[in-house]
Every structure is written in C-alpha cells, then in structure tokens.
Scaffold this active site. Structure first.
Site, PDB file in Angstrom:
ATOM      1  N   GLY A  16      46.431  40.145  50.192  1.00  0.00           N
ATOM      2  CA  GLY A  16      45.038  40.519  49.910  1.00  0.00           C
ATOM      3  C   GLY A  16      44.787  42.007  49.767  1.00  0.00           C
ATOM      4  O   GLY A  16      43.666  42.477  49.998  1.00  0.00           O
ATOM      5  N   SER A  17      45.810  42.771  49.353  1.00  0.00           N
ATOM      6  CA  SER A  17      45.551  44.208  49.197  1.00  0.00           C
ATOM      7  C   SER A  17      44.637  44.476  47.998  1.00  0.00           C
ATOM      8  O   SER A  17      43.846  45.421  48.022  1.00  0.00           O
ATOM      9  CB  SER A  17      46.855  44.996  49.098  1.00  0.00           C
ATOM     10  N   ASN A  18      44.712  43.637  46.967  1.00  0.00           N
ATOM     11  CA  ASN A  18      43.762  43.799  45.849  1.00  0.00           C
ATOM     12  C   ASN A  18      42.350  43.427  46.277  1.00  0.00           C
ATOM     13  O   ASN A  18      41.390  44.095  45.894  1.00  0.00           O
ATOM     14  CB  ASN A  18      44.194  42.956  44.642  1.00  0.00           C
ATOM     15  N   ASN A 111      42.406  37.752  36.167  1.00  0.00           N
ATOM     16  CA  ASN A 111      43.583  37.803  37.038  1.00  0.00           C
ATOM     17  C   ASN A 111      44.218  39.185  36.906  1.00  0.00           C
ATOM     18  O   ASN A 111      44.058  39.856  35.884  1.00  0.00           O
ATOM     19  CB  ASN A 111      44.588  36.734  36.584  1.00  0.00           C
ATOM     20  N   HIS A 113      48.027  40.965  37.051  1.00  0.00           N
ATOM     21  CA  HIS A 113      49.438  40.588  37.007  1.00  0.00           C
ATOM     22  C   HIS A 113      50.294  41.860  37.021  1.00  0.00           C
ATOM     23  O   HIS A 113      49.987  42.823  36.314  1.00  0.00           O
ATOM     24  CB  HIS A 113      49.709  39.773  35.734  1.00  0.00           C
ATOM     25  N   SER A 140      48.404  44.504  34.530  1.00  0.00           N
ATOM     26  CA  SER A 140      47.439  44.072  33.518  1.00  0.00           C
ATOM     27  C   SER A 140      46.347  43.261  34.196  1.00  0.00           C
ATOM     28  O   SER A 140      46.642  42.401  35.032  1.00  0.00           O
ATOM     29  CB  SER A 140      48.109  43.148  32.493  1.00  0.00           C
ATOM     30  N   GLU A 146      44.405  28.843  29.481  1.00  0.00           N
ATOM     31  CA  GLU A 146      45.167  27.716  30.031  1.00  0.00           C
ATOM     32  C   GLU A 146      46.672  27.990  30.150  1.00  0.00           C
ATOM     33  O   GLU A 146      47.404  27.206  30.732  1.00  0.00           O
ATOM     34  CB  GLU A 146      44.896  26.461  29.199  1.00  0.00           C
ATOM     35  N   GLY A 147      47.137  29.096  29.605  1.00  0.00           N
ATOM     36  CA  GLY A 147      48.557  29.419  29.715  1.00  0.00           C
ATOM     37  C   GLY A 147      48.840  30.223  30.979  1.00  0.00           C
ATOM     38  O   GLY A 147      47.949  30.504  31.778  1.00  0.00           O
ATOM     39  N   ASP A 149      49.450  33.585  32.518  1.00  0.00           N
ATOM     40  CA  ASP A 149      49.273  35.031  32.289  1.00  0.00           C
ATOM     41  C   ASP A 149      49.145  35.357  30.796  1.00  0.00           C
ATOM     42  O   ASP A 149      49.638  36.405  30.344  1.00  0.00           O
ATOM     43  CB  ASP A 149      50.441  35.822  32.909  1.00  0.00           C
TER      44      ASP A 149
HETATM   45  C1  GRF Z   1      49.851  41.500  43.116  1.00  0.00           C
HETATM   46  O1  GRF Z   1      51.050  42.125  42.770  1.00  0.00           O
HETATM   47  C2  GRF Z   1      49.206  40.857  41.919  1.00  0.00           C
HETATM   48  O2  GRF Z   1      49.461  41.552  40.741  1.00  0.00           O
HETATM   49  C3  GRF Z   1      49.875  39.514  41.874  1.00  0.00           C
HETATM   50  O3  GRF Z   1      50.020  39.136  43.218  1.00  0.00           O
HETATM   51  C4  GRF Z   1      50.074  40.307  44.031  1.00  0.00           C
HETATM   52  C5  GRF Z   1      48.994  40.160  45.049  1.00  0.00           C
HETATM   53  O4  GRF Z   1      49.035  41.165  46.003  1.00  0.00           O
HETATM   54  N1  GRF Z   1      49.106  38.580  41.096  1.00  0.00           N
HETATM   55  P1  GRF Z   1      47.886  41.263  47.086  1.00  0.00           P
HETATM   56  O5  GRF Z   1      47.803  39.890  47.783  1.00  0.00           O
HETATM   57  O6  GRF Z   1      46.600  41.592  46.394  1.00  0.00           O
HETATM   58  O7  GRF Z   1      48.333  42.339  48.027  1.00  0.00           O
END
Ligand code: GRF
Length: 206
Positions: A16-18, A111, A113, A140, A146-147, A149
């Site tokens: 959950g760092s994002n 999302n 990625h 990105s 539906e695909g 990424d």
């Molecule tokens: C990130 O690298 C994101 O790009 C990918 O999963 C990871 C999630 O990291 N989809 P966090 O849980 O947000 O730290």
C-alpha cells in the site's frame, strides 16, 4: 460554491505504498478527492492498516467466501455503487477484475504498473525488464480495459536501468516515481484535464 469532490475507492492487496502516496497528497491538500473506501482481498494487507490509521473506511472482502471471482466482483461492485464511487484506483491489487466489473465502471478504473507499457505487462515487470536488458524502464498509469495492463496510457515516467541493477534496486527506483505519478494522474482526472481519443489520452489545452 466549491464543486462536489469525486469519490475515490482504492483496491489493494499488499504493502500500500501507492495508497499512502495518495493519502499524503490528499492530506497535503494537493489532491482534492474524497477517498471514500479502501478495499482489500487480503486480510492482513499493510495497506488496510495504513487506511485505518488515517481514518479511512477500510474493508476486507474475503475471496474464500465466494464460489468464484465473478461473485466476488459482484459483491465489490455492489458496495462501490452503493457508495456512488466515481473513480477506482488499483494500487497493487493482485486479482484480475472480471469483464462485468470492468464494463460496469467503464472508463472509471485506473491502474499503476511498474514498467513503460506496452513493454512488460503482467507479473514481475521489473524482473522482465532486467532480463530483457532494457536501459530504461519506469511506470505507467493507465485506464483499465479487459486485457492485462493494456488500457489507454494516461502518464508515464522513465527511469534508467543500471548495469548492476537487480529486481529489488530497480523496483525501488520505479516505486519512488510511482508515488509521484499516481497522485498526479488522479489529479488530472479530478480536474477534468484529460482528453481521450481512442487509445490516445492527452492533456486538454488550457
Ligand atoms: C507497485 O509496484 C505497482 O506498480 C504494482 O504493484 C505495486 C504495488 O505497490 N501494480 P504498493 O502496494 O503500492 O506498495
């Protein structure tokens, strides 16, 4: 009169760092959005603890209770609709969303990625980049279709890949950029600053 804030849901499975970067941007008043709910499909995800710490409604939906992913998705979709969620951010959500779920929130799921898409979609993107020998990779933010990424790209940031990089070191370098890029993309959406023409997403001219 201030415009009504968009309602955001973040789906997580892990660290959950994002999510944290999004919360921090909101708390710094840089991002004006109502983070209404965090949903995890993993009970002990650190992301859920982060949300709780900031007083954000956080829900674990147990995949084991449902006979299949379709029913899991239906329960989750019901919850999101009931709350009138406008935007759904996947932030390390490690379960593929079904077609029906994606259709019912079409154009409203994004999302992040850890590669420069369309290179290296799917799992272990950083490892794929190192093994392929690219000299730049990155992250990105894209709309979810539906695909895997494969949806229209909103924003990207490139980072160098060094000769002595390993999966971990490259992941760290990319993640640092993810934490800037995701809130930035969400902000563009909240401010209605994006144009979309087919796959091509551009900034509206001001
Ligand atoms: C990130 O690298 C994101 O790009 C990918 O999963 C990871 C999630 O990291 N989809 P966090 O849980 O947000 O730290």
């Amino acid at each position: 009169m201030p415009l009504k804030k968009m309602k955001l849901a973040v789906l997580v499975s892990g660290n959950g760092s994002n999510l944290q970067a999004i919360i921090d941007s909101i708390e710094r008043n840089e991002l004006h959005i109502d983070l209404s709910i965090v949903i995890s499909n993993v009970e002990n995800a650190l992301a859920l603890k982060r949300a709780k710490k900031h007083g954000i409604k956080s829900v674990f939906i147990d995949p084991a209770i449902y006979p299949n992913k379709k029913e899991f998705d239906q329960i989750m979709a019901g919850k999101l609709k009931e709350m009138s969620i406008d935007l759904i951010c996947l932030a390390g959500y490690m379960q593929i969303l079904g077609k029906d779920f994606i259709k019912s929130f079409s154009g409203r799921i994004i999302n992040i990625h850890p590669s420069l898409l369309p290179a290296f979609p799917g799992l272990n993107a950083q490892k794929q980049a190192i093994e392929y020998g690219v000299k730049f990779s990155g992250c990105s933010v894209h709309f979810v279709d539906e695909g895997v990424d494969s949806g229209p790209i909103i924003l990207q940031t490139a980072v160098p890949v060094y000769d002595n990089d390993e999966e971990m070191s490259l992941s760290r370098r990319i993640l640092e950029q993810e934490h800037h890029l995701y809130p930035k993309a969400i902000k563009l959406i909240t401010e209605n600053k994006l144009n979309q023409n087919g796959r091509t997403v551009t900034l509206k001219k001001s």
